[in-house]
Design a protein around this motif. Structure first.
Motif, PDB file in Angstrom:
ATOM      1  N   SER A   1     -92.370-134.030  33.989  1.00 20.20           N
ATOM      2  CA  SER A   1     -93.494-133.097  34.013  1.00 20.20           C
ATOM      3  C   SER A   1     -93.224-131.828  33.218  1.00 20.20           C
ATOM      4  N   VAL A   2     -92.062-131.212  33.431  1.00 19.17           N
ATOM      5  CA  VAL A   2     -91.759-129.964  32.735  1.00 19.17           C
ATOM      6  C   VAL A   2     -91.601-130.207  31.239  1.00 19.17           C
ATOM      7  N   GLY A   3     -90.934-131.302  30.869  1.00 17.60           N
ATOM      8  CA  GLY A   3     -90.775-131.609  29.450  1.00 17.60           C
ATOM      9  C   GLY A   3     -92.111-131.753  28.748  1.00 17.60           C
ATOM     10  N   ALA A   4     -93.035-132.478  29.374  1.00 18.68           N
ATOM     11  CA  ALA A   4     -94.354-132.674  28.769  1.00 18.68           C
ATOM     12  C   ALA A   4     -95.137-131.375  28.718  1.00 18.68           C
ATOM     13  N   ALA A   5     -95.081-130.588  29.797  1.00 20.82           N
ATOM     14  CA  ALA A   5     -95.851-129.344  29.849  1.00 20.82           C
ATOM     15  C   ALA A   5     -95.344-128.330  28.827  1.00 20.82           C
ATOM     16  N   VAL A   6     -94.030-128.126  28.773  1.00 20.55           N
ATOM     17  CA  VAL A   6     -93.475-127.175  27.819  1.00 20.55           C
ATOM     18  C   VAL A   6     -93.693-127.675  26.397  1.00 20.55           C
ATOM     19  N   GLY A   7     -93.555-128.981  26.195  1.00 20.57           N
ATOM     20  CA  GLY A   7     -93.824-129.547  24.874  1.00 20.57           C
ATOM     21  C   GLY A   7     -95.249-129.285  24.422  1.00 20.57           C
ATOM     22  N   ALA A   8     -96.198-129.367  25.355  1.00 15.58           N
ATOM     23  CA  ALA A   8     -97.597-129.090  25.025  1.00 15.58           C
ATOM     24  C   ALA A   8     -97.783-127.633  24.616  1.00 15.58           C
ATOM     25  N   VAL A   9     -97.124-126.725  25.330  1.00 13.19           N
ATOM     26  CA  VAL A   9     -97.230-125.302  24.979  1.00 13.19           C
ATOM     27  C   VAL A   9     -96.615-125.044  23.600  1.00 13.19           C
ATOM     28  N   ILE A  30     -93.873-137.494   8.073  1.00 11.84           N
ATOM     29  CA  ILE A  30     -92.490-137.922   7.849  1.00 11.84           C
ATOM     30  C   ILE A  30     -91.523-136.976   8.558  1.00 11.84           C
ATOM     31  N   GLY A  31     -91.778-135.671   8.432  1.00 16.00           N
ATOM     32  CA  GLY A  31     -90.899-134.703   9.060  1.00 16.00           C
ATOM     33  C   GLY A  31     -90.873-134.819  10.577  1.00 16.00           C
ATOM     34  N   LEU A  32     -92.039-135.050  11.201  1.00  8.77           N
ATOM     35  CA  LEU A  32     -92.084-135.180  12.655  1.00  8.77           C
ATOM     36  C   LEU A  32     -91.403-136.470  13.115  1.00  8.77           C
ATOM     37  N   ASP A  33     -91.538-137.541  12.347  1.00  9.65           N
ATOM     38  CA  ASP A  33     -90.805-138.765  12.678  1.00  9.65           C
ATOM     39  C   ASP A  33     -89.294-138.519  12.628  1.00  9.65           C
ATOM     40  N   LEU A  34     -88.844-137.847  11.582  1.00 10.20           N
ATOM     41  CA  LEU A  34     -87.410-137.584  11.454  1.00 10.20           C
ATOM     42  C   LEU A  34     -86.917-136.627  12.528  1.00 10.20           C
ATOM     43  N   ALA A  35     -87.764-135.670  12.924  1.00  8.24           N
ATOM     44  CA  ALA A  35     -87.371-134.741  13.985  1.00  8.24           C
ATOM     45  C   ALA A  35     -87.181-135.484  15.305  1.00  8.24           C
ATOM     46  N   ARG A  36     -88.090-136.415  15.610  1.00  7.45           N
ATOM     47  CA  ARG A  36     -87.948-137.193  16.844  1.00  7.45           C
ATOM     48  C   ARG A  36     -86.718-138.086  16.779  1.00  7.45           C
ATOM     49  N   LEU A  57     -83.603-132.546  28.924  1.00  8.62           N
ATOM     50  CA  LEU A  57     -84.842-131.776  29.047  1.00  8.62           C
ATOM     51  C   LEU A  57     -85.277-131.238  27.685  1.00  8.62           C
ATOM     52  N   LEU A  58     -84.341-130.721  26.909  1.00  7.85           N
ATOM     53  CA  LEU A  58     -84.671-130.199  25.586  1.00  7.85           C
ATOM     54  C   LEU A  58     -85.176-131.312  24.662  1.00  7.85           C
ATOM     55  N   VAL A  59     -84.553-132.476  24.736  1.00  7.52           N
ATOM     56  CA  VAL A  59     -85.006-133.602  23.914  1.00  7.52           C
ATOM     57  C   VAL A  59     -86.419-134.004  24.304  1.00  7.52           C
ATOM     58  N   SER A  60     -86.709-134.034  25.602  1.00  4.03           N
ATOM     59  CA  SER A  60     -88.052-134.412  26.040  1.00  4.03           C
ATOM     60  C   SER A  60     -89.093-133.407  25.554  1.00  4.03           C
ATOM     61  N   ILE A  61     -88.735-132.116  25.497  1.00  7.51           N
ATOM     62  CA  ILE A  61     -89.651-131.094  24.999  1.00  7.51           C
ATOM     63  C   ILE A  61     -89.913-131.280  23.507  1.00  7.51           C
ATOM     64  N   VAL A  62     -88.844-131.489  22.739  1.00  7.69           N
ATOM     65  CA  VAL A  62     -88.991-131.680  21.295  1.00  7.69           C
ATOM     66  C   VAL A  62     -89.852-132.901  20.997  1.00  7.69           C
ATOM     67  N   VAL A  63     -89.579-134.002  21.690  1.00  8.83           N
ATOM     68  CA  VAL A  63     -90.335-135.230  21.443  1.00  8.83           C
ATOM     69  C   VAL A  63     -91.798-135.054  21.840  1.00  8.83           C
ATOM     70  N   ALA A  64     -92.060-134.390  22.967  1.00 13.85           N
ATOM     71  CA  ALA A  64     -93.439-134.178  23.409  1.00 13.85           C
ATOM     72  C   ALA A  64     -94.213-133.327  22.409  1.00 13.85           C
ATOM     73  N   ALA A  65     -93.605-132.243  21.924  1.00 12.39           N
ATOM     74  CA  ALA A  65     -94.276-131.384  20.948  1.00 12.39           C
ATOM     75  C   ALA A  65     -94.503-132.126  19.638  1.00 12.39           C
ATOM     76  N   ALA A  66     -93.501-132.891  19.185  1.00 21.36           N
ATOM     77  CA  ALA A  66     -93.650-133.643  17.940  1.00 21.36           C
ATOM     78  C   ALA A  66     -94.707-134.729  18.072  1.00 21.36           C
ATOM     79  N   ASP A  67     -94.817-135.342  19.237  1.00 23.35           N
ATOM     80  CA  ASP A  67     -95.860-136.353  19.456  1.00 23.35           C
ATOM     81  C   ASP A  67     -97.244-135.754  19.244  1.00 23.35           C
ATOM     82  N   ILE A  68     -97.473-134.558  19.786  1.00 20.69           N
ATOM     83  CA  ILE A  68     -98.784-133.916  19.647  1.00 20.69           C
ATOM     84  C   ILE A  68     -99.049-133.561  18.182  1.00 20.69           C
ATOM     85  N   GLY A  69     -98.047-133.006  17.510  1.00 19.01           N
ATOM     86  CA  GLY A  69     -98.213-132.680  16.101  1.00 19.01           C
ATOM     87  C   GLY A  69     -98.465-133.906  15.256  1.00 19.01           C
ATOM     88  N   PHE A  70     -97.772-134.998  15.566  1.00 20.44           N
ATOM     89  CA  PHE A  70     -97.962-136.232  14.808  1.00 20.44           C
ATOM     90  C   PHE A  70     -99.372-136.764  15.006  1.00 20.44           C
TER      91      PHE A  70
END
Length: 457
Positions: free
Chosen positions: A60-68, A87-93, A115-128
């Protein structure tokens, strides 16, 4: 169906070679995501001995912070070439996920890192998602958007069926981080596929010169704080997108909020085994394949708006049945029947909803609009999951499931009543200048209209 871009039918099966490569890239990353389904919570439990509270926080926290974190991505992505962003977001994930097996091998893996990985992946998913939706709108004519979205939906449900069983087998044979490696590699392959699209056809974008560079007006050269709200402003001003947006956020939030309670009820009080629990959701995913294939024929026969509203209303009827879940074979069949009906209706609704968003959003606002949509949906899911966790503790999981089912029955009231005319204005296409950078490649722009981790919502 209008003619697809690019010479010859190619792997796109009628939508052009560029879309075919895009489709393959999406399928690869989706398969990797479902191979690693539940991998981070599993690692937290098996490797770090995390308890229920920390495991819930990881989701929950990973997804919420990633959204912010993803909120500024919409305006940022809007005025940049979408292909390098994808391409950049794929490589970041890929890079973020690969830190997990490296830390595991070195014996330094921590819960904070997960937790940090889940935040990065969640934010990159939205950007992608934002960038790929904008790309898809320029890649295909409007008449082909529903066909493309239906194919993405079919692929999503196919990977949902085959991914988790294969991932479970891989974990059993190779250890808890094996599927994380597979997921990371899938993003790398997706990036390579997107990179290759520009060389695959030798064709250009809409203007024949490759992807155009979106630019701002002279009086709007810098991103301002107000730009962060542009996506929400556009959605709330549109007579069709506004009710569809509210319906989707509330429906998805309520459905996803009940999943932890259903797991507690089935695996705890009712005594179902883990394989029975997995079977209860894997088999009904076949309904997703059928629904996705029927979305376009149904829309052609009865009208796109009518099918959108009908499938959106019908999907709200199913979850209430989970409140009557009992033990044994009968209970298992009840869950499978409810999930089959729910998933089928969602698979019809999802491509129609995605197409409606793209059709009603001008090309120079797509990234901001889709970012606002995804951020709101993910934040609503996180909030309602926390609320229903409290309700499940106070009232019991069965009562909380029933309450969510009753509230879901009211969500069809939020659907758009009638199909408003498509917006027409001078900004329906992005303001662009030719790509003149050294080394710029001619070719098409890939994208995907769906999250790489699709769900029944």
């Amino acid at each position: 169906m209008g003619p697809g871009p690019g010479p010859g039918p190619g792997p796109g099966l009628g939508l052009g070679r560029r879309f075919g490569w895009l489709w393959a890239a999406y399928g690869t990353s989706a398969l990797g995501t479902w191979l690693a389904f539940g991998a981070l919570p599993l690692i937290a439990i098996q490797v770090l001995d995390a308890g229920p509270a920390r495991v819930a926080a990881l989701s929950s926290v990973g997804a919420a912070v990633g959204a912010v974190v993803a909120v500024p991505l919409g305006p940022w992505v809007e005025f940049r070439r979408k292909r390098p962003v994808l391409i950049g977001l794929d490589l970041a994930r890929c890079a973020a996920l690969l830190t997990i097996p490296v830390a595991y091998a070195l014996g330094v893996l921590t819960f904070v890192q997960l937790l940090l990985v889940s935040i990065v992946v969640a934010a990159a998913d939205i950007g992608f998602r934002a960038a790929s939706g904008a790309y898809l709108k320029t890649l295909l004519p409007a008449g082909d958007l529903l066909v493309a979205n239906a194919r993405f939906e079919s692929t999503a449900w196919t990977t949902t069926i085959v991914g988790p069983p294969l991932g479970g087998a891989a974990i059993g044979l190779l250890g808890p981080v094996a599927t994380v490696v597979a997921d990371a590699v899938s993003y790398l392959l997706s990036a390579l596929g997107i990179r290759a699209i520009g060389n695959g056809d030798g064709g250009g974008g809409k203007n024949g010169s490759g992807e155009a560079r979106p630019v701002r007006r002279a009086d709007d050269a810098r991103m301002r704080a107000g730009d962060l709200l542009d996506g929400w402003r556009y959605i709330l001003a549109d007579p069709t997108l506004r009710p569809l947006f509210l319906h989707t956020a509330v429906f998805n939030g309520l459905v996803m909020a009940t999943e932890p309670l259903l797991a507690v009820l089935m695996l705890g009080r009712l005594g179902f085994t883990p394989w029975q629990y997995g079977l209860a959701f894997a088999v009904p995913a076949i309904g997703g394949l059928v629904g996705a294939r029927l979305a376009r024929p149904l829309a052609a026969r009865f009208g796109q708006h009518r099918v959108l509203v009908g499938s959106g209303a019908l999907r709200a009827l199913w979850p209430l049945g989970l409140a009557f879940l009992g033990p044994g074979t009968g209970g298992l069949l009840l869950v499978m029947g409810v999930e089959l009906g729910l998933i089928f209706c969602c698979a019809v609704f999802n491509p129609l909803s995605a197409t409606c968003r793209l059709e009603r959003t001008p090309a120079d606002r797509v990234a901001r609009t889709l970012t606002a949509w995804s951020v709101t949906t993910k934040a609503t899911i996180a909030l309602l999951t926390a609320v229903w966790g409290v309700l499940g503790t106070l009232l019991g999981p069965r009562t909380a499931l029933g309450l969510a089912g009753l509230l879901l029955l009211a969500t069809p009231l939020l659907l758009p009543r009638r199909a408003a005319a498509l917006p027409v204005g001078p900004d329906t296409e992005p303001r662009a200048e030719p790509d003149t950078e050294p080394g710029a490649e001619p070719g098409a722009e890939p994208g995907a209209a769906h999250d790489p981790a699709p769900s029944r919502t």
